[in-house]
Design an enzyme around this catalytic site. Sequence first.
Site: not given
Lengths: 249, 633
Positions: B10, B72, B173, B195
């Site tokens: 992850d 990211k 994810e 999420d």
Amino acid sequence: MTESLATIGTRPLPEETHSCWSCGSMRAAHFCESCGKVQPPQPVDYFAFFGLPPKLNLDVATLEKDFYELSRRLHPDLNARGGSRVQEWSLEQSSMLNDAYRTLRDPIKRTEYLLHLEGMELEEQSKSATEQARATGEVKKQIVPPDLLEEVFELNMQLEELRTQKKMGEDDPALIEEIGKQKLALEEKHEALLDELKAGWKAWDALIDRGSAANAVERAQITGQMVDVLNRRNYIRNLVRDVNEALES
Amino acid sequence: MSSDHIVGIDLGTTNSLVAFMQGETPVVIPGEDGSNLVPSVVALDAGNQPVIGNAARNLLIETPERAVYSIKRLMGRGVEDIQEELKLFPFRVAEDLQPGEVLRIRLGDKTFTPPEISALILRQLKRNAERYFGEAVTKAVITVPAYFNDAQRQATKDAGRIAGLEVLRLVNEPTAASLAYGLDKKQNGIVAVYDLGGGTFDISILKLHDGIFEVIATNGDTHLGGDDIDNLLITIALDDIRGDLGIDLRRNAEAVQAIRKAVIDAKIALSAQPSVKLDFELPGGKRYQREITREQFEQLIQPIIDRTVGPCKQALKDANLKPEQIDEVVLVGGSTRIPKVRALVKEMFRREPHTDLNPDEVVALGAAVQAVILGGGSQATQNMLLLDVTPLSLGIEVAGGVTDKIILRNSTIPASATQFYTTQIDGQANVAIHVLQGERELAKDCRSLARFDLKGIPPMAAGIPRVEVKFLIDANGILNVSAREQRSGKQADIQVQPSYGLTDEQVEGMILDSFDNAEEDFRRRQVIEARNEAATILAALDKGKKSVAWAELTSDEKKQIARMEKVLVAAKDEDDYQAIRQAIDALNQGTMRLAELMMDTAVSSALKGKKMDETDLGEGPTPPHPMAPPEFQ
């Protein structure tokens, strides 16, 4: 639009198995029944991919079941340990499976696909086609269905009025109510056209059941009618979309 | 142990994790400091060597100009679309960027592309896993936000390659999270996964059917998360300080990072307590102190968390479902610990959300499950299969700057579409195709993915060539394009100019940089780690010799242990890590009875009425384990 890779009637159905590249068993279609290996994709249409005759009434629950079963054989995740050839075939086979399932499970898309296989072109009614025509100043390939001519003319006038009023910050409840009524009538027509389309499905399926007895004239007549219904239906759908946009803006 | 470990990673905005399936259970692999989470922070130390994770987090406060976090957010993006990010994050973009060049970020006096920085984080996770297995790890499944576009996915894949990892699959994810949940709850129904992480938000709606996890719809925002809450609190503090004290700390990177740390601590505390005191020292010695109640905090963040509502509604609409039809709701991501977020989810889906699994770890655990599926499956993953979708429509630009959508969003992947192209003028050899991603009607409002030039079309009159172009989105959600001229049957040559991203050659170059040393690095690390372990076991043996249990060993046993000890002491100073390991194993075997006797002594003293923790246990030789010695403060 995509092009068909084969014409109806000449393609091999999955029941017509061939010899497996890996173990040589003669029981291979999309994958080999004996060793489970994914096979090179065959150029077949979406109906044939599922081993179905090209009929428009189909059982979506069975289609879903077949889709899941084939996914368990063809998906790249389950073929990740195969060689590069197997991985490539698995990617192509499962994308074809997904494309076919997506098209066939929806009755309208299914009809459009069949008409396309039959070499019929639908009018460009999509929003992007409209935008494209607007942007390039081209005349869009779209004809107002004759029976709607009068209503559409009136509705467009009212929509124009509504837009003008909105620009001025005015509000005419009577006009909005009138447009709302027209919208409702259009939606009813949209529904009624689905019934007409269903009649087309029935006629087409009967034709397929008769097999070689079906003649080309009849074939063209039924598909021609369905093209007409779909064009009208799409036209009304776009009209409703325009009305909604005008009311919401 | 098989030499073919596939790990699940992850790669998060705030934290990154690596996990694998231990037997039938996915577990997170801890780092050298014993922590499961590796903060996604990269810094350069004084010797210009990259430092990753917790160590980098300290450097972030001491030397912020040599550190970077939340990278990211920049993956797969161009300099023109990160202007908003630059206002809120201390990213130092390289000054010498050429137009069209991939973004580069400055750390000290070096510059790195976002995939290279992510690769450093991945390499750290890879090392943690290698340390755990005692073997090289080269294959991974990496998770990405479901709403990541093609460029962002490609950048993530590039990062994997640069880190020396073969990325077997990119998994979304929320879908990964559902796999982790699905492992022990084999049931059918509709599940919504909400999420909200550090920097991205995803909502996915799945249909579970006898082990098939079929995504029906997904939506999200790749720039929405806990970071936004932090930035809001930082801005408030900075404004307070400027207003009351007349000092503007915005340009003082160290102070900003100190404030950032303080507000994050406060934010986390507010999930557990009704109010918190924000308290930190300012340059010059003054302290900033402010009481924040949970109520105030909730008011403050309402506009941020409300931004998750639109995507949820759209996903439900796309799935053609009403909230009542959702059977289960699963929460993922650290930001879902905030009570107000939980309340919002409950209200939206009219259902108490599941929180049984750690929201920070569940994605990595799911990635580990997917890794096993790709590796051929196991008892636990039997019948499990993920059918994911593409989050955004794929289109091509047609006349008038309009997007013609050819693969619609929420199509199950792999998915394909075929288009036919021809030429406008006689003898034309090239045709240009502009590929777009997004939902908007006009090309300029969509994301430009790439421009493809079809080259080498045989000379023919205008309109005669028929070039078949196949667009295929693979199981990673990444676009592949192939073309064939139908009249001549010739494979057309496609040249890709990615709108944002590294070319293959660039990636290759970056890999070589780190690969040159990879083998050597790995061996050296193995030696160091084996030596550390040897030191631990030798120290434990020393303690064992002083314990009462030592006296109970026969003289033969004692002699044998002494011999093994000598072997290990000698091996410890050599560079052969396998020899060291062998000596450790031997000594471990040889001292087994000593360890047992020491345990017996401990138990019998407990029976005599002493509490276990009061007993002088001594220290038995510990078997080799992946954790570093704990720290006590």
